[in-house]
Structures are given as C-alpha cells and as structure tokens.
Scaffold this motif. Structure first.
Motif, PDB file in Angstrom:
ATOM      1  N   ARG A 102       1.589   6.620  -7.136  1.00  0.00           N
ATOM      2  CA  ARG A 102       0.559   7.636  -7.350  1.00  0.00           C
ATOM      3  C   ARG A 102       1.091   8.953  -7.933  1.00  0.00           C
ATOM      4  O   ARG A 102       0.475   9.511  -8.845  1.00  0.00           O
ATOM      5  CB  ARG A 102      -0.200   7.884  -6.044  1.00  0.00           C
ATOM      6  CG  ARG A 102      -1.424   8.741  -6.249  1.00  0.00           C
ATOM      7  CD  ARG A 102      -2.352   8.678  -5.072  1.00  0.00           C
ATOM      8  NE  ARG A 102      -2.976   7.364  -4.933  1.00  0.00           N
ATOM      9  CZ  ARG A 102      -3.877   7.087  -3.988  1.00  0.00           C
ATOM     10  NH1 ARG A 102      -4.225   8.008  -3.136  1.00  0.00           N
ATOM     11  NH2 ARG A 102      -4.409   5.894  -3.901  1.00  0.00           N
ATOM     12  N   ALA A 118       0.830  -1.203   0.000  1.00  0.00           N
ATOM     13  CA  ALA A 118       0.000   0.000   0.000  1.00  0.00           C
ATOM     14  C   ALA A 118       0.866   1.255   0.000  1.00  0.00           C
ATOM     15  O   ALA A 118       0.609   2.214  -0.741  1.00  0.00           O
ATOM     16  CB  ALA A 118      -0.932  -0.010   1.208  1.00  0.00           C
ATOM     17  N   LEU A 150     -15.884  -3.681  -4.337  1.00  0.00           N
ATOM     18  CA  LEU A 150     -14.524  -3.285  -4.719  1.00  0.00           C
ATOM     19  C   LEU A 150     -13.960  -4.228  -5.777  1.00  0.00           C
ATOM     20  O   LEU A 150     -13.289  -3.809  -6.720  1.00  0.00           O
ATOM     21  CB  LEU A 150     -13.617  -3.283  -3.490  1.00  0.00           C
ATOM     22  CG  LEU A 150     -13.523  -1.967  -2.742  1.00  0.00           C
ATOM     23  CD1 LEU A 150     -12.789  -2.143  -1.436  1.00  0.00           C
ATOM     24  CD2 LEU A 150     -12.809  -0.913  -3.592  1.00  0.00           C
ATOM     25  N   THR A 176     -13.629   5.306 -14.683  1.00  0.00           N
ATOM     26  CA  THR A 176     -13.395   6.680 -14.235  1.00  0.00           C
ATOM     27  C   THR A 176     -14.515   7.589 -14.717  1.00  0.00           C
ATOM     28  O   THR A 176     -15.006   8.446 -13.985  1.00  0.00           O
ATOM     29  CB  THR A 176     -12.049   7.179 -14.772  1.00  0.00           C
ATOM     30  OG1 THR A 176     -11.078   6.159 -14.566  1.00  0.00           O
ATOM     31  CG2 THR A 176     -11.594   8.428 -14.048  1.00  0.00           C
ATOM     32  N   THR A 210      -4.686   1.315  -4.741  1.00  0.00           N
ATOM     33  CA  THR A 210      -4.035   1.073  -3.455  1.00  0.00           C
ATOM     34  C   THR A 210      -4.402  -0.299  -2.919  1.00  0.00           C
ATOM     35  O   THR A 210      -3.562  -1.049  -2.424  1.00  0.00           O
ATOM     36  CB  THR A 210      -4.447   2.157  -2.437  1.00  0.00           C
ATOM     37  OG1 THR A 210      -4.340   3.426  -3.059  1.00  0.00           O
ATOM     38  CG2 THR A 210      -3.570   2.122  -1.199  1.00  0.00           C
ATOM     39  N   LEU A 211      -5.667  -0.623  -3.046  1.00  0.00           N
ATOM     40  CA  LEU A 211      -6.154  -1.907  -2.531  1.00  0.00           C
ATOM     41  C   LEU A 211      -5.473  -3.075  -3.234  1.00  0.00           C
ATOM     42  O   LEU A 211      -5.046  -4.042  -2.597  1.00  0.00           O
ATOM     43  CB  LEU A 211      -7.669  -1.982  -2.740  1.00  0.00           C
ATOM     44  CG  LEU A 211      -8.286  -3.272  -2.243  1.00  0.00           C
ATOM     45  CD1 LEU A 211      -8.558  -3.167  -0.756  1.00  0.00           C
ATOM     46  CD2 LEU A 211      -9.546  -3.613  -2.992  1.00  0.00           C
ATOM     47  N   ARG A 253      -8.566   5.155  -8.005  1.00  0.00           N
ATOM     48  CA  ARG A 253      -7.294   5.179  -7.269  1.00  0.00           C
ATOM     49  C   ARG A 253      -7.352   4.370  -5.981  1.00  0.00           C
ATOM     50  O   ARG A 253      -6.364   3.786  -5.555  1.00  0.00           O
ATOM     51  CB  ARG A 253      -6.885   6.624  -6.980  1.00  0.00           C
ATOM     52  CG  ARG A 253      -6.273   7.286  -8.212  1.00  0.00           C
ATOM     53  CD  ARG A 253      -5.914   8.708  -7.935  1.00  0.00           C
ATOM     54  NE  ARG A 253      -7.026   9.392  -7.282  1.00  0.00           N
ATOM     55  CZ  ARG A 253      -6.989  10.670  -6.931  1.00  0.00           C
ATOM     56  NH1 ARG A 253      -5.916  11.378  -7.180  1.00  0.00           N
ATOM     57  NH2 ARG A 253      -8.004  11.236  -6.343  1.00  0.00           N
ATOM     58  N   ARG A 254      -8.553   4.347  -5.343  1.00  0.00           N
ATOM     59  CA  ARG A 254      -8.677   3.524  -4.138  1.00  0.00           C
ATOM     60  C   ARG A 254      -8.471   2.055  -4.500  1.00  0.00           C
ATOM     61  O   ARG A 254      -7.856   1.304  -3.737  1.00  0.00           O
ATOM     62  CB  ARG A 254     -10.052   3.734  -3.499  1.00  0.00           C
ATOM     63  CG  ARG A 254     -10.030   4.830  -2.469  1.00  0.00           C
ATOM     64  CD  ARG A 254     -11.370   5.053  -1.822  1.00  0.00           C
ATOM     65  NE  ARG A 254     -12.026   3.827  -1.368  1.00  0.00           N
ATOM     66  CZ  ARG A 254     -13.344   3.680  -1.356  1.00  0.00           C
ATOM     67  NH1 ARG A 254     -14.115   4.641  -1.798  1.00  0.00           N
ATOM     68  NH2 ARG A 254     -13.881   2.567  -0.920  1.00  0.00           N
ATOM     69  N   ALA A 255      -8.976   1.680  -5.656  1.00  0.00           N
ATOM     70  CA  ALA A 255      -8.797   0.302  -6.107  1.00  0.00           C
ATOM     71  C   ALA A 255      -7.321   0.009  -6.340  1.00  0.00           C
ATOM     72  O   ALA A 255      -6.846  -1.095  -6.064  1.00  0.00           O
ATOM     73  CB  ALA A 255      -9.605   0.065  -7.377  1.00  0.00           C
ATOM     74  N   ASP A 290     -13.916   6.399  -8.189  1.00  0.00           N
ATOM     75  CA  ASP A 290     -12.507   6.708  -7.955  1.00  0.00           C
ATOM     76  C   ASP A 290     -11.687   5.420  -8.021  1.00  0.00           C
ATOM     77  O   ASP A 290     -11.714   4.600  -7.109  1.00  0.00           O
ATOM     78  CB  ASP A 290     -12.347   7.362  -6.575  1.00  0.00           C
ATOM     79  CG  ASP A 290     -10.917   7.821  -6.359  1.00  0.00           C
ATOM     80  OD1 ASP A 290     -10.131   7.737  -7.318  1.00  0.00           O
ATOM     81  OD2 ASP A 290     -10.598   8.267  -5.244  1.00  0.00           O
ATOM     82  N   GLU A 309       2.371   2.014  -3.382  1.00  0.00           N
ATOM     83  CA  GLU A 309       1.417   2.622  -4.313  1.00  0.00           C
ATOM     84  C   GLU A 309       1.207   4.093  -3.988  1.00  0.00           C
ATOM     85  O   GLU A 309       1.235   4.948  -4.857  1.00  0.00           O
ATOM     86  CB  GLU A 309       0.097   1.861  -4.264  1.00  0.00           C
ATOM     87  CG  GLU A 309      -0.791   2.101  -5.474  1.00  0.00           C
ATOM     88  CD  GLU A 309      -1.565   3.394  -5.419  1.00  0.00           C
ATOM     89  OE1 GLU A 309      -1.819   3.978  -6.481  1.00  0.00           O
ATOM     90  OE2 GLU A 309      -1.921   3.839  -4.295  1.00  0.00           O
ATOM     91  N   ILE A 310       1.026   4.398  -2.688  1.00  0.00           N
ATOM     92  CA  ILE A 310       0.692   5.775  -2.305  1.00  0.00           C
ATOM     93  C   ILE A 310       1.888   6.714  -2.499  1.00  0.00           C
ATOM     94  O   ILE A 310       1.749   7.810  -3.039  1.00  0.00           O
ATOM     95  CB  ILE A 310       0.209   5.818  -0.831  1.00  0.00           C
ATOM     96  CG1 ILE A 310      -1.126   5.087  -0.727  1.00  0.00           C
ATOM     97  CG2 ILE A 310       0.077   7.253  -0.351  1.00  0.00           C
ATOM     98  CD1 ILE A 310      -1.536   4.751   0.680  1.00  0.00           C
TER      99      ILE A 310
END
Lengths: 299, 385
Positions: A95, A87, A174, A189, A200-201, A196-198, A194, A90-91
C-alpha cells in the motif's frame, strides 16, 4: 502398462492441483494490481509450517498421524496463516508504494528472501514429516493402479477452491468489484468505489489459497522443507502465464496441462525432461499467443 | 542518428554527458574519482595492514583478496544487469543463466576439449552470445511482467539441466571444479591470489568502460528512451525490438565474462549461481546501490557480496551468539538481513544508496529527505500506460 498411465495421470493432476492453489492467487493479484508477487512462495511455506505447528501442538507428543478432526484444524491453520500474511503484506508493504508498480514487485522480492531465510533459520534446512491422517498415506486401487490418497485430496481441495473463487467472483459484490477492477481499475475508482479494500482482500484470498497449498504439499510429499516455496513458485508462474494473466479458469486449465505434461515426460523420457518440456511449452504458447490461453493482452 | 526529440524527457544520469570526442580537461577531471578508486584497488595487494575484523585477515592476505575479488566480480555482474534493468527498463529474471553459462561452459571446454583457459574463455563468451541471441529473441516478443517470467523460465531450464548432470558434464548438485592443469601457473594457488584479484579488477574496469561506452552511444540513448516511454519510441518511427535485443545481448555477454572470472576465482562452478534466488539477489544489489546509475550498481554489487560473505562470520561472533533466540536466529541469516534492508531501501530510500547521497548533496535535511522518499513518484519507474 495401463495402470502406469492412470497413476501418472492422477499424480499429474495432483501436482497440477498444487500449482493451481499457488497460481490462482498469483493470477488474481496480478490481474487486479499488476503486481507480480514473488512472496507467494513465502506464503506457501509459512502456511505449511503453520499447519505443521498446529498439528504438533494438537497431537500427542511427536505423532505425525492425526485424526481427521485435527487434520481439518491443520488445514485451517495453514489457510489462516496464509491469509493473514497475505493481508499484512498488502497493508504494510504494497500500500505505501501505491503507483510505484516496479517497486511493488521489488518489495515482494525482498520479502521472499527475508522470509525464506527466517524459516530456514528457525526450522532448519532438513525436511520435517508433515502431520496427516493415516488414510492420506494409504492407496486406492483404480483399474490396477495403486494411487496414494493424498493425490485425490489435493485434486479435491483444488476443485473446491476453484469453485469457491468462481462463486465469489460471480455472485458477490466484492467479487464484482474485483472483476471490474481487473477489467478497468481507473473506471472503478472513478465510480467512487474504494478499490484498496479489494486489494487487501485479494492478497488475503491468494495468501489463503497458497497457505492451503503449502499444507497439501506437505501431505503430497509427506514432508515440508524451506525450499518448497521457490520450487513450486516457478511452476506456478509458468502456469499463470500459460493460462493468461488474471484468468482463474485459464490458470486451472494450464495447471492441468503443466502437471500432466511434467509427469508423463519425466516418466517416459527421462527425469528432468518433463520440467524442461514445461519451459518449452511456455515458450511455444507465448510465441503463438502472447496473452496466454485465456488471457487478454497485457497493456 | 535518430530524432533528438526522443531524448526530451530522459533524465540525465550523472556523468552521462555527450562530450565532443578528443581530449578535454573537464572530462579527465570528471573521470578522476574513478581513476583514484581503480588505483587504490590495484595497490591493495601490497598493503599489509590490519583490517580490524572488517576482512578475514590483513588486507593483503589471500583470504581478504579472495573476498574482495568476489566483491569485484559481483560488482561487474550487477553493472551488466543494470544495463538491462536500470538503463533500459527490462526486468529480466534470467540473468543468472548467462553468468552460470560463463562458469560452466569455460570449465566444460577445458575439461572436455582440453583447451587452455584463454581459449575456453573465448568459447564461453561466444556461446554466451549465441545463447543470449536465442533467449532474447524469444523473450522479448513479450513485454513487461511476461518478459520477466519467460526469462525466469529460461533460467529455470538452465538450472534443471545443470542439476541433472547430463553426461557428467556439470557435476550435478556438487558442481564442477576447475581443471587446474589448463590454467596458467601464475593464476593458481593461494600464493597467486593477488593475480586472480587483479583479473577481477580488470574485469570490473573493462565492464565499466564498455557499459559507459554503450550507454553513451546512439543505441544507448534509444535504450533510455525505451525505459522512459517505449510507446513514444514507436511513434517516432523506431522499432524498440532490435534495440532491446541488442542491450539484452550486450548485458548477457558481459555476464558470461563475469562467470568465467568467477570460475577462476572460486575454483569451481556450482548450481547455486543459477538458482532463481541468485538472479533475485542481482536485483537486490542493483536496487540497493541505485539503479540506472553505474556507481550505484557497482557499489550495490560490492556491498551485497561483502555482506553476504561476512555476515555469517559476524553472526558467529560472541556478541550475536549471546543474544536471546528471538534476535539471534534472524541475525544469523545473511539473507534475512539483506532482504529486510532491501525492503527498507525501497520503502524509504528510492534511488538506493547513491540516489540518496546525490539528493543529500543537492541539499535537504534528513526529515525532508524522508518525506520526499515517502511521497515521491520517481520518473520513469511507473508502469508504461
């Protein structure tokens, strides 16, 4: 003779299980984000060492044989470490490089080199004995073949992970977003979701599977060393490509094929031939089906 | 000659002008910096000056020249890799295979067939050419990331073979040392380190000139067009495949030549030059310096190998050793420093060292440079849609 075949088959499947644990995350991340994550081997190594540390601190001084309860904690520590590092990667790194896809791949290369060197500096190059319950080091007799229990453990965990990922993708919201994103990111999109949450997940999930794979590799071989990641990573890459990028079932299928082929060829031909046979298989599959066994053509 | 329109959106790399053949003063002036650098590098072995710890000993000492020679070889190797990665947009992870092929095959030719160094070099380069045609023909059937993985797999196959030590040819994990009696005396021994250093410099000059020539040739323009927009090249009626194969073979053959010089310089071929990590470090070299730019690749390769060799010496110094463990351990690992540096360059300095210098020269204070780095979308660096 027959017992040898059974032993090779189960060991091959066990090896395939380890490949799958690394490849599943790679495949998901690539399918959704088009990022080839070279740091995945680093996730594995960090998971393995986190598990080792947990085992050392939980067990009485220096014991490498631990109870089942503690072993569960070791596996959870490896899983959590992998998820956390995934995680964070990714962040912090992926990103900011949104829409610079080549750079995203390069950044994971840099991370892989840095983490590998760091682990080497902290833990040293020597293999360390991985804490595990006594039963994982015993053997089970099947039709005259004595098979180490760690093989069954790896296979069992990999099957569980496969089922969990399938359930997640099929029955959760998700998971639906991830599947849709793999299919067509722009459309998701455009629908106002969103993605982007996917992202990170998916990185956390892939990291968790790789971390778990690291701990199980430690049990499988009895020890862990810093070079573990890059070795497994290459075969995991091959598994991902043969199976088809972005296809989890394809990865599972390819992991089984690659693990079995490697074991049998290494035993019946000569040591090292199995590894070469896997590379050859990759070339053949790509020439026949560039998208892999179950993959869709890469745009 | 292909349709000139292909080149509409090709970003000109510096110095990449199509000039009229023949003598023209502007061209000589433009080549002046390169000439100065080559002359300076060529006279180093006669400069007996102290380097204040930057190099292991005095500038003209064998130890320093050996280190610089390695830097030159890796600069040439990085340049050959940039031909694929920076100029054509081919992300290959198998480049180490050809470098190692050069070192190992030249050594095997000398040890097994008893040929001289020169004949061994020719044999190795021809073998590298054949290997490149074979590997390229298969790998280039797929594009993008799949191509990267297939080349990685081929390099891994090479790595397995080298480590297995078939018939005692490669020496397995220990590597294989140079068959000294097949090498001319002038290139042997500590006394003659300068001669080997000049060979390395010659290699870099030749590779630089060949890469310059190749990128300015007609196929070179197609390579850049493929990097920018492969689909468009197809639409214009050209098949990218043969052009990609050509650049793959050219880059690989140059890498093979670098491998032969490496063998001569180090005195052995070892498995560390065919690990996947080694190919990844080539990528780091090129991106650090600035990809798609000859100076960038050369400076990146030179700097990377310099740091890779000198950082352990710095790490052993008292200044680092007296630091608390939490700082000492990471700083003692060259690859940690280089990996971190690489990540920072990608995040904050797109275009690498050379690209940043060019932007700085074009005007702009550091803050706007940083902002540009954070928001900029580089042309030709996104995935082809």
């Amino acid at each position: 003779m027959n017992s040898i075949v059974i032993l090779l088959a189960v060991t091959g499947l066990g090896l395939g299980a380890l490949y799958f644990l690394v490849a599943s995350g790679l495949s998901l991340i690539f399918g959704l984000m088009r990022v080839l994550n070279f740091a995945h081997g680093a996730f594995l190594v960090l998971g393995a060492y986190a598990g080792y540390q947990a085992g050392v601190h939980l067990a009485p001084s220096g014991a490498t044989t631990i109870s089942n309860g503690r072993f569960t904690l070791v596996l959870l520590a490896a899983l959590a470490a992998g998820a956390l590092v995934g995680a964070l990667t990714e962040i912090v790194l992926i990103r900011p490089l949104y829409r610079r896809e080549i750079d995203q791949v390069l950044v994971t290369v840099g991370l892989a080199l840095a983490v590998g060197a760091l682990v080497l500096g902290i833990a040293g190059a020597d293999p360390i004995r991985f804490p595990a319950p006594a039963w994982t080091r015993n053997v089970t007799n099947i039709a005259g073949a004595s098979i180490p229990n760690s093989r069954f453990l790896a296979i069992g965990v990999a099957v569980c992970v496969l089922v969990l990922i399938m359930v997640f993708l099929r029955y959760t919201r998700l998971g639906l977003i991830v599947r849709a994103g793999v299919e067509n990111r722009e459309m998701v999109t455009a629908l106002g979701i969103d993605v982007r949450r996917a992202f990170t997940l998916v990185f956390a999930l892939g990291g968790a599977a790789a971390g778990l794979g690291g701990a199980l590799t430690g049990v499988f071989y009895g020890s862990v060393d810093p070079g573990l990641g890059s070795e497994l990573l290459i075969f995991a890459f091959i598994v991902v490509i043969i199976g088809g990028l972005g296809s989890i079932v394809g990865s599972a299928l390819a992991a089984v094929i690659v693990g079995l082929l490697q074991q049998f060829a290494n035993y019946y031909a000569a040591d090292g031939v199995g590894d070469l046979a896997v590379v050859l298989l990759l070339a053949v599959v790509l020439l026949a089906r560039p998208a892999g066994l179950l993959g869709k053509a890469i745009p | 000659m292909p349709d000139e329109n292909v080149l509409d959106d090709v970003t000109e790399t510096p110095g990449n002008h199509s000039t009229v053949a023949g003598f023209d003063r502007g061209r000589v002036l433009r080549a002046l910096p390169q000439l100065v650098v080559v002359v300076v590098l060529a006279v180093l072995p006669w400069c007996d000056i102290s380097t204040g710890g930057i190099l292991p000993a005095n500038l003209s000492s064998p130890g320093s020249l050996h280190l610089l020679g390695l830097c030159l070889v890796f600069a040439a190797l990085a340049l050959s890799y940039d031909l694929l990665f920076g100029f054509t947009g081919l992300l290959s992870f198998g480049h180490a295979l050809f470098f190692a092929a050069g070192a190992y095959l030249a050594e095997i030719a000398m040890a097994q067939f008893g040929v001289s160094l020169w004949a061994a070099a020719v044999i190795a380069v021809i073998a590298g050419l054949l290997l490149a045609v074979l590997v390229g023909a298969v790998s280039l059937r797929v594009g993008g990331i799949a191509f990267a993985m297939v080349t990685l797999a081929f390099a891994q196959a090479g790595s397995i073979i080298v480590n297995q030590d078939p018939g005692g040819l490669t020496g397995g994990e220990l590597g294989k040392s140079l068959t000294f009696d097949k090498v001319p005396d002038a290139l042997l021994g500590v006394v003659n380190t300068r001669h080997v250093y000049w060979v390395a410099l010659l290699l870099l000059v030749v590779v630089y000139l060949l890469v310059t020539f190749a990128t300015r040739s007609a196929p070179g323009r197609i390579w850049q067009a493929i990097r920018e927009n492969e689909r468009r090249v197809e639409v214009l009626g050209l098949s990218p495949y043969p052009f990609k194969l050509l650049v793959f073979v050219v880059g690989s053959v140059l890498a093979t030549a670098c491998g032969v010089v490496y063998l001569l310089l180090v005195g052995s071929a070892n498995p560390s030059i065919i690990t996947p990590d080694f190919t990844l470090s080539l990528l780091v070299m090129v991106v650090l310096g600035g990809s798609g730019n000859r100076w960038g690749a050369v400076i990146g390769g030179f700097l990377y190998s310099y740091l890779d060799q000198r950082l352990p010496a710095f790490a052993a110094s008292d200044a680092i050793q007296s630091l608390p463990t939490v700082l000492r351990v990471p700083l003692s690992q060259p690859l940690f420093i280089l990996g971190t540096l690489f990540v920072l360059v990608i995040l904050f300095l797109p275009g690498g060292i050379v690209g940043t210098l060019q932007r700085a020269r074009a005007g702009g204070d550091s803050r706007s440079l940083l902002r540009a780095a954070l928001t900029e979308r580089q042309p030709g660096r996104e995935e082809k849609q």
